[in-house]
Design a protein around this motif. Sequence first.
Motif, mmCIF file in Angstrom:
data_model
loop_
_atom_site.group_PDB
_atom_site.id
_atom_site.type_symbol
_atom_site.label_atom_id
_atom_site.label_comp_id
_atom_site.label_asym_id
_atom_site.label_seq_id
_atom_site.Cartn_x
_atom_site.Cartn_y
_atom_site.Cartn_z
ATOM 1 N N TYR A 173 0.805 -1.233 0.000
ATOM 2 C CA TYR A 173 0.000 0.000 0.000
ATOM 3 C C TYR A 173 0.837 1.281 0.000
ATOM 4 N N GLY A 174 2.174 1.162 0.105
ATOM 5 C CA GLY A 174 3.013 2.348 0.187
ATOM 6 C C GLY A 174 3.205 3.058 -1.137
ATOM 7 N N ASN A 175 3.681 4.303 -1.033
ATOM 8 C CA ASN A 175 3.996 5.098 -2.219
ATOM 9 C C ASN A 175 5.355 4.672 -2.758
ATOM 10 N N GLU A 176 5.404 4.291 -4.041
ATOM 11 C CA GLU A 176 6.629 3.767 -4.640
ATOM 12 C C GLU A 176 7.791 4.748 -4.522
ATOM 13 N N LYS A 177 7.530 6.023 -4.698
ATOM 14 C CA LYS A 177 8.598 7.026 -4.624
ATOM 15 C C LYS A 177 9.148 7.140 -3.205
ATOM 16 N N GLU A 178 8.279 6.944 -2.224
ATOM 17 C CA GLU A 178 8.712 7.054 -0.834
ATOM 18 C C GLU A 178 9.455 5.815 -0.371
ATOM 19 N N LYS A 221 -4.729 -5.204 -3.681
ATOM 20 C CA LYS A 221 -5.029 -4.374 -2.511
ATOM 21 C C LYS A 221 -6.478 -4.584 -2.062
ATOM 22 N N GLU A 222 -7.363 -4.614 -3.025
ATOM 23 C CA GLU A 222 -8.794 -4.778 -2.744
ATOM 24 C C GLU A 222 -9.067 -6.128 -2.068
#
Length: 405
Positions: free
Chosen positions: A298-303, A352-353
């Motif tokens: 669920y995380g942001n790829e860039k982060e 994710k769903e």
Amino acid sequence: MIKVLNKDEYIFDNINDFYKWLIKNKKKINEISIEDDVNALDLYNFIKYYFNVLDKFQTEIDKYNDSFFSEDDNKLVTSAIKELVRMNSDGKFVRATLIALGYDSLNNKENNNKYIPLAMAYETFQTSILIHDDIIDNADLRRGKITIPRSYEKKFNEYKNDDKEFETRKKHIADSLGICIGDLGFYLASKIIVSNYSKEKNFYYILNLYNKIVINTIKGEIIDVVLPFNEEYKENTATEEDIIEIYKLKTAWYSIIGPFCLGMSLTEKSKENIKEMEDILYNLGVAFQIKDDILGIYGNEKEIGKSSSSDISEFKQTILYTHLANNKKLLKELDKYYGKSNLTQEDIEKVKELFELSGSKKYAVDKMESMFDISREKLNKVDFITEDYKSILRGFITYLDLRTK
């Protein structure tokens, strides 16, 4: 409500907003005070401590990276060391901070930097094992940078060779160089420890503890490698106990227990104190890995600095997966995507769903929060760490809970 006093007054509705503000306002960190919120004060104390040692580490890692080079080295070796140094820079230094915190928490009357060589050795060990991990995971990114095997493949593309075996050979050589560079990093880390601590009275204890951490990490990696393969092809259903064993060996020891206790070991304090901290930090380490697995989906790829599809494509075994596996209907649907390469964004959203529909995400979050709470409760009962350092450690727990990368 959290009130922060500076030249100005800042009001935050929740600790998450306060955390984001702290991270963005490093220059103000030593000038503020917190009113009427113990959790916010603990988090502030950790972030302040973290930023203060971070400045040291960012300077010191450059010095140690420079020491890896020798004028006598072949140019190919020099090129390889440059790759190691490229990856051994710009880290978050969280494990190095735990080494500092472990040392300072038992040595708070003396303000010295005895822990720095050990912290830099551990950062180098971490980089080295991540290089191997990238080969195992066939990863493209690490710390937001191209991984070492991919970097070599990119260089080899300049050869423009039409040999039908070239692509296979190119990848094999790139991976092989990654293995060699990772191996080199392991021994450079050991060299730092021996060079700086061999005259310490408890040197053998320090070295044995470091070796225990390395051995536990590799044991956890072994289970982590074979479990997905068995699950996918042998249908040997993994249990939550199997997953927790990986978390304990590969994450709790490597990321939390090991570095903090290594820092403690520099003080020549009672080994019983270290044993007690091992138990407290075990729960924290497992919670840390659960958070990592949640962010992996669920995380942001860039982060997070890696592809958001990598855990799915690798058929990674996590608490999320083993919990959903109890629902055979949803598992059948999940397996349409899990373990598959070239996933679309639509495929990732479907995974994710499914984790949310099955209750697996909620189950993982609840278990993580419970283990964070256990760590806090046990920490508060410790009698050999001052309240100031307990506050920093409680703030570290909150930091791990709030992090987004």
